[in-house]
Design an enzyme around this catalytic site. Structure first.
Site, short mmCIF file in Angstrom:
data_model
loop_
_atom_site.label_atom_id
_atom_site.label_comp_id
_atom_site.label_asym_id
_atom_site.label_seq_id
_atom_site.Cartn_x
_atom_site.Cartn_y
_atom_site.Cartn_z
N ASP A 85 43.76 51.99 21.06
CA ASP A 85 45.07 52.50 20.68
C ASP A 85 45.29 52.42 19.17
O ASP A 85 45.79 53.37 18.56
CB ASP A 85 46.17 51.71 21.40
N LEU A 102 47.96 42.30 44.11
CA LEU A 102 47.83 41.16 45.01
C LEU A 102 47.40 39.87 44.32
O LEU A 102 47.06 38.89 44.98
CB LEU A 102 46.86 41.51 46.15
N CYS A 103 47.46 39.85 43.00
CA CYS A 103 47.11 38.64 42.25
C CYS A 103 48.27 37.65 42.28
O CYS A 103 49.43 38.04 42.25
CB CYS A 103 46.79 38.98 40.80
N HIS A 104 47.92 36.37 42.30
CA HIS A 104 48.92 35.31 42.22
C HIS A 104 49.38 35.14 40.78
O HIS A 104 48.62 35.36 39.84
CB HIS A 104 48.33 33.99 42.71
N MET A 157 40.28 37.56 37.52
CA MET A 157 41.05 38.76 37.20
C MET A 157 41.75 38.63 35.86
O MET A 157 41.87 39.60 35.12
CB MET A 157 42.05 39.08 38.31
N GLU A 158 42.18 37.43 35.53
CA GLU A 158 42.85 37.21 34.25
C GLU A 158 41.86 37.39 33.08
O GLU A 158 42.21 38.01 32.07
CB GLU A 158 43.48 35.81 34.22
#
Length: 162
Positions: free
Chosen positions: A128, A75-77, A113-114
């Site tokens: 990794d 739901l992030c833009h 969020m970014e």
């Protein structure tokens, strides 16, 4: 407690409508830590890792992840980020790497969020690249440190050393 913005009046998931929100300068900072064997950190710092400069690769991965957050978090833009910084530094404990991220833009929605995604993916990339020599690495302390701009203004984590 505030109402959850990603739920409509019926409790169904929705993307928040930011059409009428003012464009403001927005910034967020986040962090993550990856713990490892001291020998693994020494290999990274000395540049002796067989895969090359793992810190440079993790930095690029964090930047790319910030730009693709809307593809990972439903739901992030989609945002037009104007700056993404990812800093990686050996921890003072001699057995960790500390990751600090900062995302900025002029827009109608925040960049928390970014910044969090950048920190998380940078840590995952280190895992990794180093898992062949240290499978026991542990990613932790992924958290928002600070956010600026928007309706809710300036917020700083009470435990952040800004």
């Amino acid at each position: 407690m505030s109402k959850l913005t990603h739920l409509d009046d019926n409790g169904e998931a929705r993307m928040v409508d930011v059409t009428d929100k003012a464009v403001t300068e927005r910034e967020a900072r986040a962090e993550a830590t990856i713990r490892m064997n001291p020998e693994t950190l020494n290999m990274i710092v000395a540049g002796d890792h067989p895969k090359g400069d793992v810190l440079a690769v993790a930095r690029i991965a964090g930047i790319m992840a910030a730009k693709k957050t809307h593809e990972l978090i439903p739901l992030c833009h989609s945002l037009n980020l104007t700056s993404v910084k990812v800093e990686l530094a050996p921890g003072e404990d001699g057995a960790s790497v500390h990751i600090l991220t900062r995302c900025k833009l002029s827009g109608q929605t925040g960049v928390e969020m970014e910044a969090l995604t950048a920190a998380s993916v940078a840590a995952l990339t280190l895992y990794d690249m180093c898992k062949a020599v240290d499978r026991g690495m542990e990613i932790g302390a992924v958290r928002l440190l600070e956010k600026k701009g928007g309706r809710s203004g300036h917020w700083v984590s009470p435990t952040a050393a800004c």
